[in-house]
Design a protein around this motif. Structure first.
Motif, PDB file in Angstrom:
ATOM      1  N   GLU A  66      48.238  34.311  26.638  1.00  0.00           N
ATOM      2  CA  GLU A  66      47.234  34.893  27.524  1.00  0.00           C
ATOM      3  C   GLU A  66      46.637  33.797  28.412  1.00  0.00           C
ATOM      4  O   GLU A  66      46.391  32.684  27.956  1.00  0.00           O
ATOM      5  CB  GLU A  66      46.111  35.537  26.707  1.00  0.00           C
ATOM      6  N   THR A  67      46.407  34.136  29.659  1.00  0.00           N
ATOM      7  CA  THR A  67      45.811  33.196  30.600  1.00  0.00           C
ATOM      8  C   THR A  67      44.920  33.932  31.595  1.00  0.00           C
ATOM      9  O   THR A  67      45.144  35.109  31.891  1.00  0.00           O
ATOM     10  CB  THR A  67      46.892  32.389  31.350  1.00  0.00           C
ATOM     11  N   MET A  68      43.940  33.244  32.104  1.00  0.00           N
ATOM     12  CA  MET A  68      43.032  33.838  33.092  1.00  0.00           C
ATOM     13  C   MET A  68      43.731  34.075  34.433  1.00  0.00           C
ATOM     14  O   MET A  68      43.236  34.825  35.256  1.00  0.00           O
ATOM     15  CB  MET A  68      41.807  32.941  33.303  1.00  0.00           C
ATOM     16  N   LEU A  69      44.874  33.451  34.636  1.00  0.00           N
ATOM     17  CA  LEU A  69      45.620  33.681  35.881  1.00  0.00           C
ATOM     18  C   LEU A  69      45.996  35.146  36.031  1.00  0.00           C
ATOM     19  O   LEU A  69      46.115  35.654  37.144  1.00  0.00           O
ATOM     20  CB  LEU A  69      46.890  32.818  35.908  1.00  0.00           C
ATOM     21  N   ARG A  70      46.163  35.798  34.896  1.00  0.00           N
ATOM     22  CA  ARG A  70      46.536  37.211  34.907  1.00  0.00           C
ATOM     23  C   ARG A  70      45.481  38.081  35.590  1.00  0.00           C
ATOM     24  O   ARG A  70      45.796  39.093  36.204  1.00  0.00           O
ATOM     25  CB  ARG A  70      46.746  37.658  33.463  1.00  0.00           C
ATOM     26  N   ALA A  71      44.225  37.664  35.512  1.00  0.00           N
ATOM     27  CA  ALA A  71      43.129  38.452  36.058  1.00  0.00           C
ATOM     28  C   ALA A  71      42.905  38.233  37.556  1.00  0.00           C
ATOM     29  O   ALA A  71      42.239  39.037  38.197  1.00  0.00           O
ATOM     30  CB  ALA A  71      41.843  38.120  35.306  1.00  0.00           C
ATOM     31  N   VAL A  72      43.441  37.161  38.104  1.00  0.00           N
ATOM     32  CA  VAL A  72      43.178  36.832  39.514  1.00  0.00           C
ATOM     33  C   VAL A  72      43.670  37.938  40.433  1.00  0.00           C
ATOM     34  O   VAL A  72      42.952  38.387  41.340  1.00  0.00           O
ATOM     35  CB  VAL A  72      43.802  35.470  39.891  1.00  0.00           C
ATOM     36  N   HIS A  73      44.890  38.382  40.239  1.00  0.00           N
ATOM     37  CA  HIS A  73      45.496  39.404  41.098  1.00  0.00           C
ATOM     38  C   HIS A  73      44.658  40.691  41.113  1.00  0.00           C
ATOM     39  O   HIS A  73      44.315  41.206  42.181  1.00  0.00           O
ATOM     40  CB  HIS A  73      46.922  39.688  40.607  1.00  0.00           C
ATOM     41  N   THR A  74      44.316  41.193  39.954  1.00  0.00           N
ATOM     42  CA  THR A  74      43.586  42.463  39.901  1.00  0.00           C
ATOM     43  C   THR A  74      42.153  42.317  40.402  1.00  0.00           C
ATOM     44  O   THR A  74      41.644  43.225  41.075  1.00  0.00           O
ATOM     45  CB  THR A  74      43.573  43.035  38.474  1.00  0.00           C
ATOM     46  N   HIS A  75      41.506  41.196  40.111  1.00  0.00           N
ATOM     47  CA  HIS A  75      40.144  41.005  40.607  1.00  0.00           C
ATOM     48  C   HIS A  75      40.127  40.914  42.136  1.00  0.00           C
ATOM     49  O   HIS A  75      39.260  41.498  42.787  1.00  0.00           O
ATOM     50  CB  HIS A  75      39.512  39.753  39.998  1.00  0.00           C
ATOM     51  N   LEU A  76      41.063  40.176  42.698  1.00  0.00           N
ATOM     52  CA  LEU A  76      41.124  40.093  44.162  1.00  0.00           C
ATOM     53  C   LEU A  76      41.449  41.446  44.775  1.00  0.00           C
ATOM     54  O   LEU A  76      40.883  41.818  45.817  1.00  0.00           O
ATOM     55  CB  LEU A  76      42.186  39.075  44.598  1.00  0.00           C
ATOM     56  N   PHE A  77      42.346  42.166  44.154  1.00  0.00           N
ATOM     57  CA  PHE A  77      42.722  43.465  44.704  1.00  0.00           C
ATOM     58  C   PHE A  77      41.545  44.441  44.679  1.00  0.00           C
ATOM     59  O   PHE A  77      41.230  45.076  45.687  1.00  0.00           O
ATOM     60  CB  PHE A  77      43.924  44.038  43.948  1.00  0.00           C
ATOM     61  N   MET A  78      40.889  44.545  43.539  1.00  0.00           N
ATOM     62  CA  MET A  78      39.797  45.524  43.427  1.00  0.00           C
ATOM     63  C   MET A  78      38.534  45.067  44.158  1.00  0.00           C
ATOM     64  O   MET A  78      37.940  45.843  44.905  1.00  0.00           O
ATOM     65  CB  MET A  78      39.470  45.797  41.953  1.00  0.00           C
ATOM     66  N   LEU A  79      38.113  43.834  43.928  1.00  0.00           N
ATOM     67  CA  LEU A  79      36.871  43.367  44.530  1.00  0.00           C
ATOM     68  C   LEU A  79      37.039  42.964  45.996  1.00  0.00           C
ATOM     69  O   LEU A  79      36.104  43.093  46.781  1.00  0.00           O
ATOM     70  CB  LEU A  79      36.309  42.185  43.735  1.00  0.00           C
ATOM     71  N   GLY A  80      38.208  42.477  46.346  1.00  0.00           N
ATOM     72  CA  GLY A  80      38.425  42.057  47.728  1.00  0.00           C
ATOM     73  C   GLY A  80      38.915  43.171  48.626  1.00  0.00           C
ATOM     74  O   GLY A  80      38.384  43.385  49.710  1.00  0.00           O
ATOM     75  N   VAL A  81      39.910  43.892  48.179  1.00  0.00           N
ATOM     76  CA  VAL A  81      40.538  44.899  49.037  1.00  0.00           C
ATOM     77  C   VAL A  81      39.828  46.246  48.937  1.00  0.00           C
ATOM     78  O   VAL A  81      39.306  46.767  49.926  1.00  0.00           O
ATOM     79  CB  VAL A  81      42.043  45.062  48.692  1.00  0.00           C
ATOM     80  N   VAL A  82      39.797  46.810  47.754  1.00  0.00           N
ATOM     81  CA  VAL A  82      39.283  48.171  47.582  1.00  0.00           C
ATOM     82  C   VAL A  82      37.795  48.259  47.938  1.00  0.00           C
ATOM     83  O   VAL A  82      37.374  49.171  48.647  1.00  0.00           O
ATOM     84  CB  VAL A  82      39.554  48.683  46.153  1.00  0.00           C
ATOM     85  N   ALA A  83      37.005  47.306  47.466  1.00  0.00           N
ATOM     86  CA  ALA A  83      35.560  47.359  47.737  1.00  0.00           C
ATOM     87  C   ALA A  83      35.261  47.285  49.235  1.00  0.00           C
ATOM     88  O   ALA A  83      34.440  48.045  49.747  1.00  0.00           O
ATOM     89  CB  ALA A  83      34.844  46.242  46.988  1.00  0.00           C
ATOM     90  N   LEU A  84      35.922  46.386  49.951  1.00  0.00           N
ATOM     91  CA  LEU A  84      35.650  46.257  51.388  1.00  0.00           C
ATOM     92  C   LEU A  84      36.169  47.453  52.178  1.00  0.00           C
ATOM     93  O   LEU A  84      35.532  47.885  53.145  1.00  0.00           O
ATOM     94  CB  LEU A  84      36.224  44.947  51.925  1.00  0.00           C
ATOM     95  N   LEU A  85      37.309  48.002  51.780  1.00  0.00           N
ATOM     96  CA  LEU A  85      37.796  49.210  52.452  1.00  0.00           C
ATOM     97  C   LEU A  85      36.868  50.394  52.189  1.00  0.00           C
ATOM     98  O   LEU A  85      36.604  51.199  53.090  1.00  0.00           O
ATOM     99  CB  LEU A  85      39.218  49.544  52.009  1.00  0.00           C
ATOM    100  N   LEU A  86      36.376  50.502  50.976  1.00  0.00           N
ATOM    101  CA  LEU A  86      35.423  51.562  50.638  1.00  0.00           C
ATOM    102  C   LEU A  86      34.150  51.426  51.473  1.00  0.00           C
ATOM    103  O   LEU A  86      33.658  52.407  52.034  1.00  0.00           O
ATOM    104  CB  LEU A  86      35.098  51.494  49.142  1.00  0.00           C
ATOM    105  N   LEU A  87      33.645  50.218  51.583  1.00  0.00           N
ATOM    106  CA  LEU A  87      32.453  49.988  52.395  1.00  0.00           C
ATOM    107  C   LEU A  87      32.722  50.328  53.860  1.00  0.00           C
ATOM    108  O   LEU A  87      31.891  50.970  54.511  1.00  0.00           O
ATOM    109  CB  LEU A  87      31.994  48.534  52.267  1.00  0.00           C
ATOM    110  N   ALA A  88      33.870  49.932  54.372  1.00  0.00           N
ATOM    111  CA  ALA A  88      34.218  50.237  55.762  1.00  0.00           C
ATOM    112  C   ALA A  88      34.250  51.746  56.001  1.00  0.00           C
ATOM    113  O   ALA A  88      33.787  52.228  57.036  1.00  0.00           O
ATOM    114  CB  ALA A  88      35.565  49.611  56.122  1.00  0.00           C
ATOM    115  N   LEU A  89      34.762  52.503  55.046  1.00  0.00           N
ATOM    116  CA  LEU A  89      34.795  53.962  55.183  1.00  0.00           C
ATOM    117  C   LEU A  89      33.400  54.574  55.156  1.00  0.00           C
ATOM    118  O   LEU A  89      33.101  55.491  55.919  1.00  0.00           O
ATOM    119  CB  LEU A  89      35.646  54.580  54.077  1.00  0.00           C
ATOM    120  N   PHE A  90      32.543  54.053  54.295  1.00  0.00           N
ATOM    121  CA  PHE A  90      31.204  54.626  54.164  1.00  0.00           C
ATOM    122  C   PHE A  90      30.297  54.317  55.353  1.00  0.00           C
ATOM    123  O   PHE A  90      29.437  55.119  55.684  1.00  0.00           O
ATOM    124  CB  PHE A  90      30.533  54.143  52.872  1.00  0.00           C
ATOM    125  N   VAL A  91      30.443  53.161  55.956  1.00  0.00           N
ATOM    126  CA  VAL A  91      29.526  52.781  57.043  1.00  0.00           C
ATOM    127  C   VAL A  91      30.151  52.932  58.426  1.00  0.00           C
ATOM    128  O   VAL A  91      29.566  52.522  59.413  1.00  0.00           O
ATOM    129  CB  VAL A  91      28.988  51.339  56.856  1.00  0.00           C
TER     130      VAL A  91
END
Length: 181
Positions: A66-91
């Motif tokens: 197990e390594t923390m590298l595994r979490a980088v991809h999903t954290h960037l995808f959800m917090l970077g991509v999905v969150a900003l796209l969601l905000l763009a849609l709402f505002v």
């Protein structure tokens, strides 16, 4: 051919953009929306790149744990991509929300804390894969930076939800005004 007045206006606008504390990031609502989309794209590219890095780096080093590298991809995808796209849609059509100080604070804090958080995940993951022994001071430092980035990210996410609520209020206000006409 542009007039002298037009050239002066363009020069003035460019100098205003380049002033400290007034990055291009904060000019006009259309630019902000485009910036949200571009930031989302940057985080998507980073998420994909770090996903490949995780796979190849662990394979290259014959690491199966197990390594923390595994979490980088999903954290960037959800917090970077999905969150900003969601905000763009709402505002999208709510200029008062897009131009608010809260939006500016959110974007600054979010885009400082998320990369810091990702860097701590990367550092911890690389250390785990390479099985580098850390001194207690280095371990505590890395944990401390990760903790600070989590706190800042939590504050930014609080602002994020506040912006979503502001966006909903703006929509209800617009709907109420249109019904009264």
């Amino acid at each position: 051919m542009t007039s002298k007045r037009e050239n002066d206006r363009i020069r003035q606008e460019r100098s205003r953009v380049l002033e400290p504390g007034n990055m291009l990031f904060w000019i006009g609502e259309e630019t902000k929306m485009k910036k949200l989309m571009n930031l989302s794209l940057v985080y998507l590219i980073a998420a994909l790149a770090f996903g490949v890095f995780y796979r190849e780096f662990t394979k290259l080093n014959n690491f199966a744990g197990e390594t923390m590298l595994r979490a980088v991809h999903t954290h960037l995808f959800m917090l970077g991509v999905v969150a900003l796209l969601l905000l763009a849609l709402f505002v999208r059509d709510r200029s008062q929300v897009v131009q608010s100080r809260k939006m500016r604070r959110f974007l600054i804090l979010y885009n400082l804390s998320l990369p810091l958080f990702i860097l701590t995940l990367l550092a911890r993951g690389i250390v785990q894969v390479l099985q580098v022994p850390l001194s207690s001071a280095a371990n505590a430092s890395l944990s401390g930076i990760a903790g600070i980035s989590h706190i800042l990210l939590t504050i930014a996410l609080g602002l994020f939800f506040s912006l979503l609520y502001d966006s909903q209020k703006a929509l209800q206000t617009t709907d109420a005004k249109s019904e009264n006409k």
